[in-house]
Design a protein around this motif. Structure first.
Motif, PDB file in Angstrom:
ATOM      1  N   GLU A 129       0.839  -1.205   0.000  1.00  0.00           N
ATOM      2  CA  GLU A 129       0.000   0.000   0.000  1.00  0.00           C
ATOM      3  C   GLU A 129       0.874   1.257   0.000  1.00  0.00           C
ATOM      4  OE1 GLU A 129      -4.190   1.431   1.873  1.00  0.00           O
ATOM      5  OE2 GLU A 129      -2.908   0.178   3.144  1.00  0.00           O
ATOM      6  N   LYS A 130       1.913   1.244   0.813  1.00  0.00           N
ATOM      7  CA  LYS A 130       2.841   2.373   0.844  1.00  0.00           C
ATOM      8  C   LYS A 130       3.546   2.546  -0.493  1.00  0.00           C
ATOM      9  CE  LYS A 130       7.069   3.943   3.153  1.00  0.00           C
ATOM     10  NZ  LYS A 130       8.103   3.614   4.177  1.00  0.00           N
ATOM     11  N   TYR A 132       2.542   1.571  -3.568  1.00  0.00           N
ATOM     12  CA  TYR A 132       1.643   2.056  -4.615  1.00  0.00           C
ATOM     13  C   TYR A 132       1.411   3.561  -4.482  1.00  0.00           C
ATOM     14  CZ  TYR A 132       0.472  -2.769  -5.923  1.00  0.00           C
ATOM     15  OH  TYR A 132       0.530  -4.062  -6.364  1.00  0.00           O
ATOM     16  N   LYS A 133       1.292   4.032  -3.247  1.00  0.00           N
ATOM     17  CA  LYS A 133       1.124   5.472  -3.034  1.00  0.00           C
ATOM     18  C   LYS A 133       2.379   6.229  -3.461  1.00  0.00           C
ATOM     19  CE  LYS A 133      -2.225   5.104   0.769  1.00  0.00           C
ATOM     20  NZ  LYS A 133      -2.474   5.305   2.220  1.00  0.00           N
ATOM     21  N   SER A 134       3.542   5.690  -3.126  1.00  0.00           N
ATOM     22  CA  SER A 134       4.801   6.330  -3.525  1.00  0.00           C
ATOM     23  C   SER A 134       4.927   6.383  -5.042  1.00  0.00           C
ATOM     24  CB  SER A 134       5.991   5.563  -2.937  1.00  0.00           C
ATOM     25  OG  SER A 134       5.994   5.623  -1.527  1.00  0.00           O
ATOM     26  N   ASP A 136       2.510   6.494  -7.197  1.00  0.00           N
ATOM     27  CA  ASP A 136       1.578   7.503  -7.687  1.00  0.00           C
ATOM     28  C   ASP A 136       2.128   8.912  -7.470  1.00  0.00           C
ATOM     29  OD1 ASP A 136      -1.286   7.920  -8.697  1.00  0.00           O
ATOM     30  OD2 ASP A 136      -1.249   9.209  -6.928  1.00  0.00           O
ATOM     31  N   GLU A 137       2.907   9.100  -6.401  1.00  0.00           N
ATOM     32  CA  GLU A 137       3.480  10.410  -6.071  1.00  0.00           C
ATOM     33  C   GLU A 137       4.787  10.678  -6.812  1.00  0.00           C
ATOM     34  OE1 GLU A 137       3.948  10.027  -1.908  1.00  0.00           O
ATOM     35  OE2 GLU A 137       1.808  10.219  -1.452  1.00  0.00           O
ATOM     36  N   ARG A 413      -3.108   1.292  -8.017  1.00  0.00           N
ATOM     37  CA  ARG A 413      -2.580   2.480  -7.324  1.00  0.00           C
ATOM     38  C   ARG A 413      -3.601   3.617  -7.303  1.00  0.00           C
ATOM     39  NH1 ARG A 413       2.081   5.273 -11.188  1.00  0.00           N
ATOM     40  NH2 ARG A 413       1.266   4.566 -13.205  1.00  0.00           N
ATOM     41  N   ASP A 414      -4.456   3.694  -8.346  1.00  0.00           N
ATOM     42  CA  ASP A 414      -5.525   4.697  -8.351  1.00  0.00           C
ATOM     43  C   ASP A 414      -6.521   4.421  -7.233  1.00  0.00           C
ATOM     44  OD1 ASP A 414      -4.462   5.877 -10.679  1.00  0.00           O
ATOM     45  OD2 ASP A 414      -5.541   4.457 -11.949  1.00  0.00           O
ATOM     46  N   VAL A 416      -5.890   2.772  -4.400  1.00  0.00           N
ATOM     47  CA  VAL A 416      -5.248   2.973  -3.099  1.00  0.00           C
ATOM     48  C   VAL A 416      -5.162   4.450  -2.738  1.00  0.00           C
ATOM     49  CG1 VAL A 416      -3.039   2.745  -1.889  1.00  0.00           C
ATOM     50  CG2 VAL A 416      -3.981   0.795  -3.136  1.00  0.00           C
ATOM     51  N   THR A 417      -4.921   5.293  -3.736  1.00  0.00           N
ATOM     52  CA  THR A 417      -4.760   6.724  -3.465  1.00  0.00           C
ATOM     53  C   THR A 417      -6.087   7.483  -3.462  1.00  0.00           C
ATOM     54  OG1 THR A 417      -4.380   7.154  -5.835  1.00  0.00           O
ATOM     55  CG2 THR A 417      -2.439   6.781  -4.443  1.00  0.00           C
TER      56      THR A 417
END
Length: 473
Positions: A129-130, A132-134, A136-137, A413-414, A416-417
């Motif tokens: 989860e972390k 996928y967010k990274s 996306d960022e 990732r979409d 999750v964010t």
């Protein structure tokens, strides 16, 4: 600095930065030296008193000299300060800092068995989860998978070399996952089954993950990919289910009783309060053995059933975890409120996918690029090399692989964010399409493996210098 003594109380050492010492018997002994959170204020007088106190009571303590530690001085070293909690000897809350010594840089080697002993589904889900967010960022990078395929010199079938990589900012690592496989395809019960042949010595498979530091470039760890492979797939499926499955989902249907089924079952139980699991696979002995094993690992009732249709009865979540390259999930099983997941797209098939109300895919990369001997030097997109080989060199490149209708669906990732909506209501049918594996999964889970291994003292150390060179590459 050489010859100065360093005293450590083994039972007082807290988890933290790692140090390595060479004892008289010539073996590395791992020690952990940590800093207690509430003992960061150091008092010089207290430190001096504590040091003298420790010197006077060495009966049950390990005493090493820096010379002993440096007797392996063939390898590059790095300075490490050693801290030990003061304790009650002086009545103050402080740490004693002992002289800084040089320690050899090491690389950690782990086995599947060691990883399986400490890596949990919850750790994997959190790490993914972390990551996928990274991603996306823009704080992580993923290089898509490629497959190199050529005739096998010893087995009927082909040789395939598969690789994928990814890098993370936090923690600062790059992971490379490779597979070196002998592959066969065969017809079985009207379906095409892909089989990896354990052709390596001892009838084993070859799959590796290597971790590298983006701060120094050095290798950090190496381990087989097997346990991480099954955990990263199941954890991604479970992460998607957290956002897409109904909150009250209580019955899980598992198709398959193999490697991926064994990770998907506890993974789904980790994100939903599953009370009953229906397991179907074509071979009765396999599904019954699987049920007995899984019943010891989860609180839910796990039971074998005699048909796929029976497994679907009252199911809230369907997890297809087979090695089939043809459809195993019927469109008729898609009903209001259901959630589906798979490990291969063909398990569902276009008809089933079209009936889904809300679809999320793993990645917009449709398929790996295959570099096949005799088919030219450019990569050809395909989920499986057999689809290209069947066409032959003359036609393989002429007929481009069409991008499927579902390829524009939101990515995991979409989801999750929050850029893509999860389940909207209890009546929606939802699906996570695990269309392709990515290196980011191995970077995220691999980093978790390294962290857990260090905290638990697992693995075997070898000098990093074995993998370094003075020659400019």
């Amino acid at each position: 600095m050489l010859g100065e003594e360093i005293f450590l109380l083994c039972d007082e050492i807290e988890t933290g930065s790692w140090i390595y010492s060479r004892l008289g018997d010539g073996h590395f002994d791992r020690l952990r030296a940590g800093i207690l959170g509430d003992k960061r204020k150091q008092n010089d007088r207290c430190a001096e008193d504590n040091f003298e106190h420790r010197k006077s009571s060495l009966n049950d303590r390990h005493s090493f000299t820096a010379r002993q530690k440096m007797s392996i001085g063939y390898f590059p070293t790095r300075p490490i300060s050693i801290f030990s909690p003061c304790g009650d000897s002086c009545g103050h809350s402080c740490l004693t800092s002992f002289p800084c010594v040089d320690m050899p840089a090491i690389m950690l080697i782990l086995s599947n068995e060691e990883i399986e002993s400490f890596l949990t589904i919850d750790k994997c889900i959190g790490a993914l989860e972390k990551a996928y967010k990274s991603w996306d960022e823009g704080k992580a990078i993923n290089r898509p998978r490629t497959d190199l395929v050529m005739p096998s010199s010893t087995e009927a079938g082909v040789y395939a070399f598969k690789s994928m990589e990814a890098g993370l900012y936090d923690p600062p690592i790059v992971a490379m996952r490779i597979n070196s496989d002998i592959i066969r395809w065969q017809q079985q019960g009207g379906r095409v089954i892909k089989t990896k042949v354990p052709a390596a010595p001892g009838n084993k498979y070859v799959g590796l993950v290597m971790l590298f530091s983006t701060a120094t470039g050095e290798p950090l760890a190496m381990f087989p990919d097997g346990v991480v492979q099954r955990m990263r797939v199941a954890s991604s499926s479970a992460l998607a289910a957290r956002y897409l499955a109904r909150e009250d989902a209580g019955t899980l249907a598992i198709l398959g009783s193999g490697w991926q089924a064994g990770s998907h079952l506890p993974a789904m139980c980790a994100v939903r309060n599953i009370k009953q699991v229906n397991v179907y696979s074509p071979t009765q002995a396999n599904r019954e053995t699987f049920v007995k094993e899984m019943a010891q690992k989860v609180a839910a009732e796990v039971r074998p059933v005699d048909s796929a249709e029976e497994a679907m009865r009252d199911a809230d979540i369907i997890a297809s975890t087979t090695n089939s390259l043809t459809q195993v999930v019927s469109p008729e099983w898609v009903r209001p409120g259901i959630h589906l997941t798979c490990v291969r797209v063909p398990e569902l098939g276009d008809e089933t996918i079209r009936k889904i109300d809300r679809l999320v895919i793993h990645s917009h990369q449709h398929a790996p690029e295959n570099y096949i001997a005799g088919f030219g030097d450019e990569g050809i997109e395909s989920h499986d090399a057999i689809d290209i080989i069947r066409k032959g060199p003359a036609q393989a490149r002429e007929s481009k692989v069409e991008h499927p209708f579902w390829l524009e669906s939101p990515e995991l990732r979409d989801l999750v964010t929050g850029r893509a909506q999860g389940r909207a209501d209890a009546h929606e049918s939802t699906c996570f399409l695990n269309n392709i594996g990515i290196g980011l999964q191995f970077a995220a889970v691999g980093a978790a493996v390294l962290s857990e291994a260090k905290s638990k003292g697992a693995g075997h150390e070898i000098p990093t210098d074995w993998f370094l060179e003075t020659v400019h590459p």
